[in-house]
Design a protein around this motif. Structure first.
Motif, PDB file in Angstrom:
ATOM      1  N   GLY A   1      -3.231  -2.548   8.020  1.00 10.34           N
ATOM      2  CA  GLY A   1      -3.927  -1.556   9.146  1.00 10.34           C
ATOM      3  C   GLY A   1      -2.582  -1.402   9.406  1.00 10.34           C
ATOM      4  O   GLY A   1      -1.521  -1.194   8.795  1.00 10.34           O
ATOM      5  N   VAL A   2      -2.982  -0.060  10.558  1.00 13.56           N
ATOM      6  CA  VAL A   2      -1.943   0.989  11.112  1.00 13.56           C
ATOM      7  C   VAL A   2      -1.124   0.405  12.157  1.00 13.56           C
ATOM      8  O   VAL A   2      -0.082   0.617  12.467  1.00 13.56           O
ATOM      9  CB  VAL A   2      -1.717   2.444  11.487  1.00 13.56           C
TER      10      VAL A   2
ATOM     11  N   THR B   1       0.887  -2.122  11.675  1.00 14.63           N
ATOM     12  CA  THR B   1       2.278  -2.119  10.696  1.00 14.63           C
ATOM     13  C   THR B   1       1.886  -0.963  10.685  1.00 14.63           C
ATOM     14  O   THR B   1       1.527  -0.360  10.043  1.00 14.63           O
ATOM     15  CB  THR B   1       1.605  -2.795   9.514  1.00 14.63           C
TER      16      THR B   1
ATOM     17  N   THR C   1       1.047  -1.547  -0.113  1.00 11.50           N
ATOM     18  CA  THR C   1      -0.386  -0.022   0.235  1.00 11.50           C
ATOM     19  C   THR C   1       0.487   1.259  -0.200  1.00 11.50           C
ATOM     20  O   THR C   1       1.946   1.352   1.005  1.00 11.50           O
ATOM     21  CB  THR C   1      -0.724   0.144   0.930  1.00 11.50           C
TER      22      THR C   1
ATOM     23  N   SER D   1       2.748   0.750   3.419  1.00 14.76           N
ATOM     24  CA  SER D   1       2.517   0.339   4.557  1.00 14.76           C
ATOM     25  C   SER D   1       1.528  -1.095   4.327  1.00 14.76           C
ATOM     26  O   SER D   1       2.087  -1.268   2.926  1.00 14.76           O
ATOM     27  CB  SER D   1       1.345   0.859   5.758  1.00 14.76           C
ATOM     28  N   LEU D   2       1.471  -2.157   5.094  1.00 15.21           N
ATOM     29  CA  LEU D   2       0.824  -2.835   4.597  1.00 15.21           C
ATOM     30  C   LEU D   2      -1.049  -2.421   4.841  1.00 15.21           C
ATOM     31  O   LEU D   2      -1.358  -1.901   6.076  1.00 15.21           O
ATOM     32  CB  LEU D   2       0.595  -4.109   5.132  1.00 15.21           C
ATOM     33  N   VAL D   3      -2.026  -3.379   3.812  1.00  9.27           N
ATOM     34  CA  VAL D   3      -3.386  -2.700   3.765  1.00  9.27           C
ATOM     35  C   VAL D   3      -4.260  -3.372   5.576  1.00  9.27           C
ATOM     36  O   VAL D   3      -4.809  -2.657   5.601  1.00  9.27           O
ATOM     37  CB  VAL D   3      -4.029  -3.573   2.645  1.00  9.27           C
TER      38      VAL D   3
END
Lengths: 113, 114
Positions: free
Chosen positions: B98-99, B101, B31, B94-96
């Motif tokens: 969520g935050v 990560t 993302t 980032s990874l989808v």
């Protein structure tokens, strides 16, 4: 809607003195809270974050922040600052269901020798 | 791991021109989000790309558009440049999921419109 207010645009402090950078937020949904640091001519680096659990979170370089839900605040503190802490500090929130950040306008911390 | 890389680092364009900024996400991230940071301000969310589609958009005009490629890299395009478009443009990956990560930011592209 989310918004972040950093109450101090500039904070000068003497080396080895304590410092607090203030951050208040407003949100209609549950949010995660972050502090990012930006050194001159660089991108943003994550300093610390609150997702859940203990309301006091710490970074590896001595900073800490406390989430206060009733006061909607997430102030950043350090008991003794160093010259190398001179930078711009940004408070940010992100909806717990999203992946987007809302940033404050930043606080410029200047450590005076 | 090279982290998030952005190119170019600096760019000067003339009002009315078009510009393309590029971003390669951190390895393993899928993302990409773009932010505009005007001088003395905090970053403002432009849009986010996942699976080659725009998933979220901030309050920016249609002159701002983007693209994500199959290798997850991304481009930000700005048409009909205005003086007010001068800013540091930051890319975050980032990874989808969520935050939880954390997002990683690139060093940014400094765009100056003259």
């Amino acid at each position: 809607a989310q918004s972040v207010t950093q109450l101090d645009s500039q904070v000068p402090v003497f080396e080895e003195a304590p410092v607090e950078l203030r951050c208040n937020y407003s949100s209609s949904v549950s949010v995660y809270l972050f502090w990012y640091v930006q050194y001159p001519n660089q991108g943003l680096q994550l300093l610390l974050k609150y997702l859940s659990g203990s309301t006091l979170v710490e970074s590896i370089n001595g900073f800490e922040a406390e989430f206060n839900k009733s006061q909607t605040s997430f102030h950043l503190r350090k008991p003794s600052v160093h010259i190398s802490d001179t930078a711009e500090y940004f408070c940010a929130v992100s909806p717990s269901t999203g992946n987007q950040f809302y940033f404050g306008t930043g606080t410029s911390l200047t450590v005076i020798p | 791991d090279a982290g998030v890389t952005q190119s170019p680092t600096h760019l000067i364009k003339t009002r009315g021109q078009q510009v393309t900024l590029r971003c390669s996400p951190k390895s393993g991230h899928d993302t990409v989000s773009w932010y505009q940071q005007a001088l003395g301000q905090g970053p403002q969310f432009i849009f986010q790309y996942y699976e080659e589609e725009e998933r979220q958009r901030g309050n920016f005009p249609d002159r701002f558009s983007g693209h994500q490629f199959p290798n997850y890299s991304s481009e930000l395009n700005v048409n009909a440049l205005l003086l007010g478009d001068s800013a540091l443009y930051l890319c975050a990956s980032s990874l989808v999921e969520g935050v939880s990560t954390e997002a990683f930011f690139g060093q940014g592209t400094r765009l100056t419109v003259v």
